[in-house]
Every structure is written in C-alpha cells, then in structure tokens.
Design a protein around this motif. Structure first.
Motif, PDB file in Angstrom:
ATOM      1  N   GLU A 189     -31.565  60.692   5.151  1.00  0.00           N
ATOM      2  CA  GLU A 189     -31.383  59.856   3.959  1.00  0.00           C
ATOM      3  C   GLU A 189     -31.348  60.706   2.693  1.00  0.00           C
TER       4      GLU A 189
ATOM      5  N   ILE B 286     -37.402  57.911  -8.476  1.00  0.00           N
ATOM      6  CA  ILE B 286     -37.933  57.188  -7.317  1.00  0.00           C
ATOM      7  C   ILE B 286     -36.903  57.099  -6.199  1.00  0.00           C
ATOM      8  N   SER B 287     -35.640  57.037  -6.551  1.00  0.00           N
ATOM      9  CA  SER B 287     -34.589  56.890  -5.535  1.00  0.00           C
ATOM     10  C   SER B 287     -34.484  58.105  -4.615  1.00  0.00           C
ATOM     11  N   ARG B 288     -35.093  59.246  -5.013  1.00  0.00           N
ATOM     12  CA  ARG B 288     -35.034  60.440  -4.166  1.00  0.00           C
ATOM     13  C   ARG B 288     -36.404  60.793  -3.590  1.00  0.00           C
TER      14      ARG B 288
ATOM     15  N   THR C 142     -28.204  61.497  -0.096  1.00  0.00           N
ATOM     16  CA  THR C 142     -28.235  61.262  -1.548  1.00  0.00           C
ATOM     17  C   THR C 142     -27.743  62.476  -2.331  1.00  0.00           C
TER      18      THR C 142
ATOM     19  N   GLU D 270     -46.177  56.933  -2.196  1.00  0.00           N
ATOM     20  CA  GLU D 270     -44.870  57.123  -2.817  1.00  0.00           C
ATOM     21  C   GLU D 270     -44.926  57.096  -4.347  1.00  0.00           C
TER      22      GLU D 270
ATOM     23  N   ARG E  33     -38.971  59.859  -0.488  1.00  0.00           N
ATOM     24  CA  ARG E  33     -39.082  59.204   0.819  1.00  0.00           C
ATOM     25  C   ARG E  33     -40.467  59.481   1.394  1.00  0.00           C
TER      26      ARG E  33
END
Length: 714
Positions: free
Chosen positions: A158, A127-129, A162, A92, A131
């Motif tokens: 998920e 980073i929030s997008r 977003t 990641e 997976r």
C-alpha cells in the motif's frame, strides 16, 4: 598536522587548512546547485597561498572534514522525498497528534506562549502515508503479539502504491526488542529487492534513537529518512570530487554531537547544525587553552546568528531532546540557539510599528544582498553596513566580491519612502534592529541558564561577528569581547580539531536509591553488562572505520533525576563499572552537587529517591586539535600604525558622519591598541571599533574589545 576542514553555510563556504605550523583561512560563495564548486574555489585560494597544486594538497592531508547546512536548508524548504511510516496498530495518531505542547515546539517565544493560536507545522508524513501493522511488545521487550507478516506485506505494498520514496518503521518499545523492526526490513527486501525498485531506504527507529519516547523517536526517524537522499547524493558528489582530485581517504562529516565520522557511519539527522556546533567545539578548546572561564558564543554569518555557551572548565551544554525546525527529536546535540539574523538577513518595512523588520528571511548567496550586484532586490544588513561606511566596496572578501553602492540605494527606496527617512537613517535603523535582536538572543540564553551577561566574554566570530560585536555587546550589557583567531572561518577551524566519535545510549529505570526500600542499587552485573554492550557498539563503529582498538577511549554518562522531579542532569562517571556501594554513593553525590549548581541547593532531595533514566557511552579517538596561542592581554601596548585611509562612517546616536581611520593587517600585531571609532580590515574580515570601545590585538590574530566602562583591561 595536515588537514582540511570546510563549513558549507547558506551564503559562504569557509575553508580552513592546517599545513603543519601554517594555518590558512579562505572563503568562497556557496554554490547550492553543486557544493563541490564552492569547495574547489575556496581550496584553490588556499593552494595559491601555499603555492601547491590542488591535487598535491589533497594527496598530502590526513583528512578532509565537512560541516554543512544542507540538511537544515532542505528541512526548512521541505525539499525531500515522500516518506511513509509503518507503526504499531493502535498508535497511528502518535505522529500527527505529537505530544502535550508539541505543536508549540520551534515557535518564537511570543508565539509559543499564545498556544491557543499556535499553528501546527505542515507534516512531513501526512496521515494518508501512515500504515499500522499488527504486533505488540511490552515495555520490557516481551512479545505480546507476534508480527503478522502477511499484514506487513500488504501494508508495504500500500505504501509503495502511494509513491513513497523512503519508509520509516517505528514500532512501540522496539528499543527494548528490535526483532520485529528487523524482520520488517527483511520482508521489505524480499518483496521489493533493489533490482526492482532501486535504492528506497528503510529507516528503523531503534537504529536512529536508543531511548524510549515514541513521538520523539518517530519524529527523529522521519527527519532522518526525509534528509537521507538529499545528504547521500550531495555528500557522495563531494566525495567523488575529492576522488577526482587525488584524495583517496574516507571523507569525514561533522556531527552535531561535537564529533565526526565517515560518511557510511553518519545518519543524516546528525548533520543538522553541524557547522555552528564545530564553532562551539573550537570555543571550548580556546577556553581550555586560554584559561577563559565563561564564554557566550555568537556566530554571525551571512544567514543566521548561532548562540552557544561554554562555562567553567570548557564545558559544552547538550540538548538530549532538541527541537529541529518544528519537531522535537531524541539525540544528544550540543546546545545552540539559532536566530534568523545575519549579513544576508532581509530588511523590510513593518507597517504596524512603523519601523523595519530584519529577517528571518535571507538573501543567501544567490542572489545575495543587493550590493553584491547579482540580482538581489531586497535590502539586507550587509547593505546597511555598506551605506554606513563600514565596508570597503573595492576590497570586500579580499576583493572577490566588489560591492555596488548604487544597488544598495535602490533597494532601500521602499523603506525610505514609507518612513520618510534618508538612506543613512534607514541603514542605522536596520543595524540597530539587527544588533538588538541578536543581543536579546544572547541575554535570553544567559538568563535562562541563570547567568549574568556582565560576567561572560562575548566570543564574536563568523564573517560578520567582528563587524557587529560592539553594537551587540552594547545592547546586551557585555563589557568584554574576544574575536578569536581565524574568526571569519572559526567554525571550519573547529572542524579541524574534532575527534572521531560515536554516542550510544539506552533508556533504563534504575533506582540508585529507592526511597521505598531504602536500598542502594546493587545489580552490578546487569549494569556493567549494559555498559559493555554500549561500548561494543562504539568499538565496532570505530574499528569499522580503520582505527586500532588501543586508540579508542570511552566515557560513561548517566542521566539522573530525583524521584519527585522531572529535571534531569547528565553526569560523567570516572569509573565505567560499578562494583560496590561506595561507587553508587559517589554517583549520587556527584549528581547532588551538579543539580544544586544548576537548579539551586534548596531543591536537592536525594531522600525522595535517585533514578537513572539513560545510560550513555561516548566512544572516541583523539585525532589532535588546533593549538591556540596565549590569548592573554599583552602587557606592552603599541601605538596604532599609520591609517591606510579614512572613510566617512555613521554611528548610533550621531546623525553626522565621522571621519574614521581605516587600518590594515599590521593593526593585528600583538599589543596594538586602537580607540574607537576605527575600522581594521586585514582582508579576511572587518573589525568595527565603535565609539566607546577599545581594540587590543593579541597573539595569532585574536582581538580583544573593551567597553570604556570596563577598567579591568588597563
């Protein structure tokens, strides 16, 4: 040959029309809100010259080719969709960490050297997008962990929640085995059919990049996804404009690899820097046809100054891991360096050094330089050229854009007040700083390749190239300049001579000479099967676009290195299959010669092992090129024609104005020799012959400039 080539720049849209033996060059301001308007304006100018209706012209040509900076501008301005990423569990952080010195990529040299203060670029994908999905393959593509499809469905939901508008799938070692990436695409289409979410694109990394290198492959796919919708809608609007005007063939897009393809066979990533690359292609053709061995290209437009090299034999230099903006990507791209210095580059006061700074910000075409009188408030290089007397305010760009001197004086007030200097002194300083920056870029590029500036011809083109070429060459130590035919639209001219081309490649690890076993490579069947598979991909691309199989040509290239070194060279094999040891030895000998020429004979070391890291196949169809006339210096010299006017001009090193003769288009007749200072303005562009330089017109509108210290032109 009847075709249209267009280079849509940040300031101007350049159009080059080949109509049998007649070549037409036109310009119009780029209309960023609707690119078709600027294209139509430039094309209508060509139609007027040919006395044809726009519809008849478009119905008669064999192709329309576009090069555009739209993707480059979208990336710089960060105007694109919200992109999400699916990556293998455990990896990641590959994207946010980048690699090694990755956060220095794309920085100016002085900042890249100060790594402790280097600032990471704002991420396209935060980073929030990102997976992760459960799966794993080894380096050979063997499945170590099956794809967890339930996990994939959950992670897709998920990302959609977003608000992502594009999805990138970049799994570890997918270039060896793409099955899991392909299955994720199937699952996405099952879960979110187009009837539910519309056309959310999903980009699979193995389809964008065929080489290993997880970070560069991921960043390549992310940029491609980020630019996809911008390019798709803008190019479709251009294609629709062609349809409405009677053109019924596929529109062609110029690629940064030096080729082109139809819209449905073009990744957005391949359009970045396509305009300057087309200019370098034209320079290569000119070098081959004119017998010029070493050329350094300088494309000075309204927004940027692009540098490229053409060495002996018309050889173009490629980057296989170029930096785009602030990210290193993995695709073969013609090597070029872009500086933020053009006619529209904004000048500002630098309080630290009490001087002016030029660029990298540009006034573009809207509002443009202050003298355009379209709302621009900042002084630019073009404003400085106007004050210095180089530009004709009434006949700039063939009179399409009248220039307002009063606006220029107003724009320079702040600089003049801060430095307590006159407007002319400020303009001289702006020109000197702009020329110095471009000259430094040329010298850096030449020195980096181990070349001497004095041994190269400076090919100056673009709307402002012939205007600033003498000043740039003076500061770079170059004694010979060539302003090529159609110099103001030379990149568009290059687009008219491109081949339809696709490049397919694959990472390998083949020991052509293994120092441990002291054996040459002998698995010919595997090598030939790989080459055949890459040729089949190129063949399928070109057959799909309507070409006959007999028209397709293939070139085989190998990226090779010595076992103990990291530097690689790319060589071209004349035989596309290996069947005996002598052919392997031939490839090694070719590599030794090329490596020694590039890096020095003392570090040629085949005894340490010779390895092939990439196999690349270039598939192309030859569509013909623009023929340049003989560019040799005319033996018979002709006295200059009568000057059409005189204008007070200012030059470096002389505070007083100089009454400077102005010549028209008849000064471009072959053999005309003019000693500077002088200005030649045929309408399409402005040639500035500075003091100490001599202007000699050659065939087809080409112009040579020689420094007074260069006696070779006599």
């Amino acid at each position: 040959m009847k075709r249209i080539a267009v280079d849509i720049g940040g300031t101007f849209t350049d159009c080059f029309v080949s109509w049998d033996e007649q070549f037409i060059q036109t310009k119009a301001l780029t209309t960023h809100h609707n690119l078709a308007l600027g294209f139509n304006d430039a094309l209508d100018q060509a139609c007027e010259i040919l006395s044809l209706e726009r519809r008849l012209l478009l119905q008669s040509v064999d192709s329309v080719r576009y090069a555009t900076t739209l993707g480059t501008n979208a990336l710089i301005e960060r105007k694109g969709p919200r992109v999400g990423v699916l990556i293998t569990t455990g990896f990641e952080s590959t994207i946010p960490i980048s690699r090694g010195r990755g956060y220095g990529d794309g920085l100016p040299d002085e900042q890249a050297r100060d790594m402790s203060r280097a600032k990471r670029p704002d991420p396209i994908v935060p980073i929030s997008r990102i997976r992760s999905v459960k799966q794993r393959m080894d380096y050979r593509g063997k499945v170590l962990m099956d794809l967890d499809e339930a996990d994939v469905r959950e992670k897709l939901k998920e990302l959609v929640d977003t608000g992502v508008q594009a999805i990138v799938v970049t799994l570890i070692n997918s270039v060896e085995n793409p099955d899991h990436e392909l299955r994720i695409q199937e699952i996405f289409e099952e879960e979110f059919p187009s009837s539910m979410l519309g056309a959310i694109p999903m980009v699979l990394s193995h389809q964008v990049v065929g080489r290993k290198g997880e970070y560069v492959r991921s960043s390549s796919a992310i940029i491609d996804a980020f630019l996809h919708s911008t390019m798709y809608f803008a190019m479709n609007a251009l294609e629709q404009n062609l349809r409405e005007n009677g053109y019924d063939r596929p529109m062609l897009l110029v690629h940064n690899s030096g080729g082109m393809a139809q819209l449905n066979s073009t990744d957005a990533l391949k359009t970045l820097h396509s305009g300057p690359v087309a200019g370098i292609h034209a320079a290569g053709q000119l070098a081959l046809q004119g017998g010029i061995s070493n050329i350094v290209c300088g494309d000075m437009g309204g927004t940027s100054f692009d540098i490229g090299l053409i060495t002996e034999g018309g050889t173009k230099h490629y980057d296989f891991n170029p930096v785009v903006d602030r990210w290193r990507v993995s695709l073969p791209m013609v090597h070029l360096v872009t500086l933020g210095a053009g006619g529209g580059s904004i000048a500002s006061y630098d309080p630290i050094f009490n001087t002016v700074r030029v660029g990298p910000q540009s006034a573009g075409s809207d509002p443009g330089p202050a003298c355009y009188d379209r709302g621009g408030m900042n002084p630019t290089v073009t404003d400085a050229d106007l004050i210095l007397g180089y530009l004709d305010a009434e006949n700039y760009a063939k009179g399409v854009i009248p220039l307002n001197m009063r606006r220029t004086y107003q724009a320079l007030e702040d600089i003049c007040d801060e430095m307590d200097i006159s407007e002319v002194e400020a303009a001289l300083l702006i020109k000197s700083m702009a020329d110095s920056e471009m000259a430094a870029g040329l010298v850096r590029e030449l020195n980096g390749g181990g070349y001497k500036a004095s041994e190269f011809v400076f090919l100056a083109y673009g709307g402002n190239g012939p205007l600033h070429c003498c000043g740039i060459a003076d500061k770079a130590g170059i004694k010979k300049i060539l302003a090529p035919p159609y110099s103001s639209v030379f990149s568009a001219c290059g687009g008219a001579g491109l081949d339809q081309m696709h490049i397919h490649e694959k990472n390998v690890s083949l020991g052509f000479y293994n120092k441990h076993t002291r054996a040459l490579y002998a698995d010919y069947d595997s090598f030939n099967a790989l080459v055949a598979s890459l040729e089949e991909k190129g063949r399928a691309d070109l057959l799909r676009q309507g070409f006959r199989e007999d028209d397709i040509q293939y070139t085989l290239e190998l990226d090779m290195r010595y076992g103990i070194q990291k530097m690689e060279v790319s060589i071209e094999l004349t035989n596309r299959r290996l069947n005996k040891p002598a052919e392997v030895l031939g490839a090694i000998e070719y590599m030794n010669a090329d490596f020694g020429k590039r890096y020095g004979k003392e570090i040629v070391s085949p005894e340490s092992g010779v390895w092939v890291s990439t196999v690349r196949v270039v598939s192309r169809v030859d569509l013909g090129t623009v023929k340049f006339s003989e560019l040799e210096l005319p033996r018979e010299r002709v006295a200059p024609p009568q000057a059409v006017n005189y204008r007070e001009c200012y030059f470096q090193g002389n505070s007083a104005s100089v009454s400077t003769p102005i010549y028209g288009a008849d000064a471009l007749n072959p053999g005309v020799e003019i000693t500077g200072p002088a200005i030649v303005n045929p309408g399409e562009t402005t040639y500035l012959v500075e003091p100490g330089w001599t202007f000699v017109a050659a065939a087809q509108g080409a112009v040579w400039f020689f420094h007074e210290s260069n006696a070779q032109y006599q």
